[in-house]
Design an enzyme around this catalytic site. Sequence first.
Site, PDB file in Angstrom:
ATOM      1  N   HIS A 182       0.843  -1.197   0.000  1.00  0.00           N
ATOM      2  CA  HIS A 182       0.000   0.000   0.000  1.00  0.00           C
ATOM      3  C   HIS A 182       0.881   1.251   0.000  1.00  0.00           C
ATOM      4  O   HIS A 182       0.677   2.174  -0.794  1.00  0.00           O
ATOM      5  CB  HIS A 182      -0.911  -0.022   1.223  1.00  0.00           C
ATOM      6  CG  HIS A 182      -1.794   1.167   1.352  1.00  0.00           C
ATOM      7  ND1 HIS A 182      -3.134   1.132   1.049  1.00  0.00           N
ATOM      8  CD2 HIS A 182      -1.548   2.446   1.773  1.00  0.00           C
ATOM      9  CE1 HIS A 182      -3.664   2.329   1.256  1.00  0.00           C
ATOM     10  NE2 HIS A 182      -2.724   3.145   1.705  1.00  0.00           N
ATOM     11  N   GLU A 183       1.881   1.274   0.883  1.00  0.00           N
ATOM     12  CA  GLU A 183       2.750   2.446   0.987  1.00  0.00           C
ATOM     13  C   GLU A 183       3.671   2.575  -0.222  1.00  0.00           C
ATOM     14  O   GLU A 183       3.889   3.682  -0.737  1.00  0.00           O
ATOM     15  CB  GLU A 183       3.565   2.390   2.282  1.00  0.00           C
ATOM     16  CG  GLU A 183       2.756   2.573   3.549  1.00  0.00           C
ATOM     17  CD  GLU A 183       2.026   3.918   3.589  1.00  0.00           C
ATOM     18  OE1 GLU A 183       2.543   4.896   3.021  1.00  0.00           O
ATOM     19  OE2 GLU A 183       0.948   3.977   4.189  1.00  0.00           O
ATOM     20  N   HIS A 211       1.997   4.239  -3.112  1.00  0.00           N
ATOM     21  CA  HIS A 211       1.982   5.706  -3.016  1.00  0.00           C
ATOM     22  C   HIS A 211       3.294   6.284  -3.553  1.00  0.00           C
ATOM     23  O   HIS A 211       3.305   7.259  -4.309  1.00  0.00           O
ATOM     24  CB  HIS A 211       1.814   6.147  -1.559  1.00  0.00           C
ATOM     25  CG  HIS A 211       0.446   5.940  -0.990  1.00  0.00           C
ATOM     26  ND1 HIS A 211      -0.700   6.289  -1.664  1.00  0.00           N
ATOM     27  CD2 HIS A 211       0.052   5.445   0.218  1.00  0.00           C
ATOM     28  CE1 HIS A 211      -1.752   6.008  -0.902  1.00  0.00           C
ATOM     29  NE2 HIS A 211      -1.314   5.494   0.236  1.00  0.00           N
TER      30      HIS A 211
END
Length: 216
Positions: A23-24, A27
């Site tokens: 998820h990170e 980004h």
Amino acid sequence: MELSLIQKIVVWALPVIFAITLHEVAHGWAAKYLGDRTAEMMGRLTLNPVRHIDPIGTIAMPLLLLLVSPFVFGWAKPVPVTWENLRNPKRDMALVAIAGPAANLAMVLFWVLVIKLAGLFEGALPSSGVEFLYLMGAAGIIINIVLMVLNMIPIPPLDGSRVVSSMLPGAWANSYSRLEPYGLIILLVLLVTGVLGKVLTPAVMSVQQMVYRLLT
């Protein structure tokens, strides 16, 4: 089958760590593509979970929720993004934010594939191994659905708030972003009071039902 705490940790550890890590990283990759290389320069564009682990959000919170909640979620150290470096900060802020939940959606489909493969290996592997793949696949599906839905809630600094902020006029967006220091406290209050569960459950169950149709 009721699992012990140790069995739950074994089943959930890999799905939770990679759900939060990817998820990170998503980004950071989106930010790099859109003009900001801050995450890359700080060594955060890596799949090594050690670089992303937050002791509370990645370890303590998921363990606590395994004991007391039907849902497990957590967070990693946020990937740094310098919004001013983005080519179109207002628009790109939303695109960078959406990349995280989009990565969770991709991982939902990956864990669906794991469960399908587990079905193909029935009879070829020990039943305990097949059951482990089923359980891990199911854990991977639910943690990624929860993270995807949770992060689209428009409470700063969750990803949904970045999307909302990108659509607000400048002064309103600035006022809205001032909630960010209190976002975690707001979420914890909503969790403890049961409000968060009531908000998440219908959305999570709806998405989960759609996903499990892929397995039929």
